[in-house]
Design an enzyme around this catalytic site. Structure first.
Site, PDB file in Angstrom:
ATOM      1  N   LYS A 176       0.867  -1.183   0.000  1.00 45.93           N
ATOM      2  CA  LYS A 176       0.000   0.000   0.000  1.00 45.93           C
ATOM      3  C   LYS A 176       0.896   1.223   0.000  1.00 45.93           C
ATOM      4  O   LYS A 176       2.051   1.163   0.421  1.00 45.93           O
ATOM      5  CB  LYS A 176      -0.894   0.027   1.246  1.00 45.93           C
ATOM      6  CG  LYS A 176      -2.176   0.799   1.059  1.00 45.93           C
ATOM      7  CD  LYS A 176      -3.220  -0.019   0.316  1.00 45.93           C
ATOM      8  CE  LYS A 176      -4.525   0.713   0.143  1.00 45.93           C
ATOM      9  NZ  LYS A 176      -5.589  -0.195  -0.317  1.00 45.93           N
TER      10      LYS A 176
HETATM   11  P1  NAD Z   1     -12.888   7.607  -2.867  1.00 49.95           P
HETATM   12  O1  NAD Z   1     -11.892   8.631  -2.541  1.00 49.95           O
HETATM   13  O2  NAD Z   1     -13.271   7.374  -4.283  1.00 49.95           O
HETATM   14  O3  NAD Z   1     -14.235   7.866  -2.046  1.00 49.95           O
HETATM   15  C1  NAD Z   1     -14.270   8.003  -0.669  1.00 49.95           C
HETATM   16  C2  NAD Z   1     -15.659   8.456  -0.286  1.00 49.95           C
HETATM   17  O4  NAD Z   1     -15.779   8.536   1.130  1.00 49.95           O
HETATM   18  C3  NAD Z   1     -15.994   9.847  -0.818  1.00 49.95           C
HETATM   19  O5  NAD Z   1     -17.350   9.862  -1.242  1.00 49.95           O
HETATM   20  C4  NAD Z   1     -15.820  10.731   0.410  1.00 49.95           C
HETATM   21  O6  NAD Z   1     -16.553  11.926   0.342  1.00 49.95           O
HETATM   22  C5  NAD Z   1     -16.341   9.795   1.455  1.00 49.95           C
HETATM   23  N1  NAD Z   1     -16.000  10.202   2.811  1.00 49.95           N
HETATM   24  C6  NAD Z   1     -14.864  10.761   3.276  1.00 49.95           C
HETATM   25  N2  NAD Z   1     -14.982  11.051   4.576  1.00 49.95           N
HETATM   26  C7  NAD Z   1     -16.215  10.645   4.946  1.00 49.95           C
HETATM   27  C8  NAD Z   1     -16.938  10.662   6.155  1.00 49.95           C
HETATM   28  N3  NAD Z   1     -16.410  11.169   7.278  1.00 49.95           N
HETATM   29  N4  NAD Z   1     -18.182  10.140   6.159  1.00 49.95           N
HETATM   30  C9  NAD Z   1     -18.730   9.637   5.036  1.00 49.95           C
HETATM   31  N5  NAD Z   1     -18.106   9.596   3.870  1.00 49.95           N
HETATM   32  C10 NAD Z   1     -16.861  10.095   3.825  1.00 49.95           C
HETATM   33  O7  NAD Z   1     -12.345   6.249  -2.204  1.00 49.95           O
HETATM   34  P2  NAD Z   1     -12.707   4.754  -2.594  1.00 49.95           P
HETATM   35  O8  NAD Z   1     -11.723   4.285  -3.592  1.00 49.95           O
HETATM   36  O9  NAD Z   1     -14.158   4.642  -2.859  1.00 49.95           O
HETATM   37  O10 NAD Z   1     -12.339   4.016  -1.215  1.00 49.95           O
HETATM   38  C11 NAD Z   1     -13.249   3.928  -0.134  1.00 49.95           C
HETATM   39  C12 NAD Z   1     -12.815   2.774   0.753  1.00 49.95           C
HETATM   40  O11 NAD Z   1     -12.787   1.559  -0.003  1.00 49.95           O
HETATM   41  C13 NAD Z   1     -11.416   2.906   1.358  1.00 49.95           C
HETATM   42  O12 NAD Z   1     -11.404   2.248   2.606  1.00 49.95           O
HETATM   43  C14 NAD Z   1     -10.556   2.103   0.379  1.00 49.95           C
HETATM   44  O13 NAD Z   1      -9.353   1.647   0.966  1.00 49.95           O
HETATM   45  C15 NAD Z   1     -11.500   0.962   0.068  1.00 49.95           C
HETATM   46  N6  NAD Z   1     -11.227   0.238  -1.173  1.00 49.95           N
HETATM   47  C16 NAD Z   1     -11.149   0.871  -2.373  1.00 49.95           C
HETATM   48  C17 NAD Z   1     -10.921   0.129  -3.527  1.00 49.95           C
HETATM   49  C18 NAD Z   1     -10.903   0.748  -4.890  1.00 49.95           C
HETATM   50  O14 NAD Z   1     -10.814  -0.005  -5.879  1.00 49.95           O
HETATM   51  N7  NAD Z   1     -11.004   2.052  -5.039  1.00 49.95           N
HETATM   52  C19 NAD Z   1     -10.742  -1.264  -3.439  1.00 49.95           C
HETATM   53  C20 NAD Z   1     -10.856  -1.884  -2.199  1.00 49.95           C
HETATM   54  C21 NAD Z   1     -11.098  -1.119  -1.072  1.00 49.95           C
END
Ligand code: NAD
Length: 429
Positions: free
Chosen positions: A116
């Site tokens: 990561k």
């Molecule tokens: P992103 O940046 O695209 O979206 C994050 C979202 O969370 C945004 O809508 C943001 O406004 C929201 N957010 C931030 N603070 C917040 C709060 N206090 N309350 C509610 N919402 C809040 O990120 P993502 O890629 O969607 O990742 C989200 C999670 O999923 C993370 O834990 C990431 O590690 C995990 N993840 C992502 C992927 C991927 O392919 N992108 C894969 C596996 C896991």
């Protein structure tokens, strides 16, 4: 007299890393036959790099940024894991996320280890050209650790396909030829895979369907209510897929707050709005505002945390009303909350299973790139579903065999797989 080497002790005050380590300890307790040295080794990140670097802002000012890349384990293959841009990211959080990547890849049988990365930066405070400068310089700082056969970054919170394009270009310019396979989650026109952007959210819904069957919730989709925290890559695509399948998505949220409609939200409209504005703030559709805390406690069938770590805790878990929780985010549930959900018979589909769709299609992208042969979207989704359903069934079987919850079962399966590979490879030299 020769001084005795004191074994290092792994301690942390970071809650996310504490969660990852406690989950690890819980799972290895069921693997008493593993050599203690292997159990100790698998706790530790294999290598980690912290960089401090300058980048020029649009107003001419030079700012210093801090970034990290951690390889947790490389026993099963090159390491794989996202890069996160967030004002709050720190080394221990990246260590936790890298460790989860190791277990996630092993669980779905991908030939990868876990890694990561992160940069301490709030992407919303910077223009595109500033983000490009930060990304390119960060890439060159960590270039000794990445490569298509070494370590392959992907998007995570705060980064996206464009970020991956800049990393791919910077790497390619450095080595002198194009290397699309150095990253996944790239735009389609430079070697991305169809379905990658939607993959994590779609995989969450594949797992939700399995979990509904497991819980014997036989209502038809329009009668099944779904609540989603986070409307970024994972949350918005999970919402779209759930909506497409006819489920009633009654609440979603992002950093601007929550939006609720007991009859179901207009997800296509909200998705278009969020894409245009990069946030749901000031969305004026048919929804009433709620806080993120209220959202987590809404009466619903399915809760999908898809934003941040540590959202479901010993404090709020007693008030959660969902029948099942499918973890889109990494590490949204603390061990205290896990215990409460077990007691309350709330099924939790753990992150390393529920959000493994992203890394699975990243793997497909990497394979397609290396073969220079690209699949259509149906092929991607068919293979994705097969892998996730197989992993889901395996976790259910392990949970029954050891009489543990799905998280511990997933970790037992994954940790044992990495440990056995390590034992088979032997210990160099
Ligand atoms: P992103 O940046 O695209 O979206 C994050 C979202 O969370 C945004 O809508 C943001 O406004 C929201 N957010 C931030 N603070 C917040 C709060 N206090 N309350 C509610 N919402 C809040 O990120 P993502 O890629 O969607 O990742 C989200 C999670 O999923 C993370 O834990 C990431 O590690 C995990 N993840 C992502 C992927 C991927 O392919 N992108 C894969 C596996 C896991």
């Amino acid at each position: 007299m020769v001084a005795q080497a004191v074994p290092p002790v792994l301690t942390t005050t970071d809650p996310t890393y504490q969660t990852a380590l406690r989950q690890y300890d819980r799972a290895v307790a069921y693997l008493p036959n593993l050599p203690s040295g292997v159990v100790e080794f698998l706790k530790w990140p294999r290598r980690e790099l912290t960089v401090h670097f300058p980048a020029r802002m649009e107003n001419g000012e030079v700012k210093i940024f801090t970034g990290y890349r951690v390889h947790h384990n490389t026993v099963l293959g090159p390491s794989k894991g996202g890069i996160r841009y967030s004002a709050h990211v720190n080394l221990d959080e990246v260590r936790a996320l890298a460790m989860w990547m190791t277990w996630k890849c092993a669980l779905v049988n991908l030939p990868y280890g876990g890694a990561k990365g992160g940069v301490v930066v709030d992407p919303h405070q910077h223009t595109q050209s500033e983000l490009e400068a930060i990304t390119r310089r960060f890439t060159s700082e960590i270039i000794l650790l990445i490569g298509p056969k070494i370590d392959i970054p992907a998007p995570d919170m705060g980064t996206n396909a464009q970020t991956m394009a800049w990393i791919m270009d910077t790497y390619s310019m450095t080595v002198g030829y194009s290397v699309p396979a150095v990253v996944t989650g790239k735009p389609l026109n430079i070697g991305g895979s169809l379905g990658r952007e939607e993959a994590t959210g779609r995989g969450v819904i594949v797992c939700m369907l399995e979990a509904l069957r497991q819980k014997d919730i036989t209502k038809s989709p329009p009668d099944i209510s779904v609540v989603i925290q986070g409307f970024g890559n994972v949350g918005s695509h999970a919402a779209r897929r759930a909506h497409e399948l006819g489920f009633k998505v009654i609440a979603v949220s992002d950093a601007s707050g929550g939006y609720y409609n007991s009859k179901g939200l207009n997800i296509p409209e909200m998705y278009a709005y969020a894409r245009q504005h990069r946030t749901l703030a000031d969305y004026r559709g048919e929804a009433e505002p709620i806080t993120n805390a209220e959202l987590l406690e809404l009466p619903c069938d399915v809760l999908i945390p898809a934003a941040l770590e540590g959202q479901l805790t010993g404090e709020n878990a007693p008030r959660v009303k969902a029948k099942l929780i499918v973890e889109g985010a990494n590490g949204p549930t603390t061990p205290e909350a896990d215990d409460i959900f077990d007691d309350r018979d709330i099924l939790v589909v753990p992150d390393i299973l529920a959000n493994a769709g992203g890394v699975t299609v990243s793997y497909f992208e990497w394979v397609q790139g290396l073969q220079e042969y690209f699949w259509d979207e149906d092929e991607v989704y068919r293979r994705l579903e097969r892998i996730l359903v197989r992993a889901y069934d395996e976790v259910v079987n392990t949970a029954e065999r050891y009489n543990v919850n799905m998280r511990t079962a997933a970790n037992i399966t994954a940790i044992n797989r990495v440990a056995q590979a390590m034992i088979t490879r032997g210990f160099y030299p």
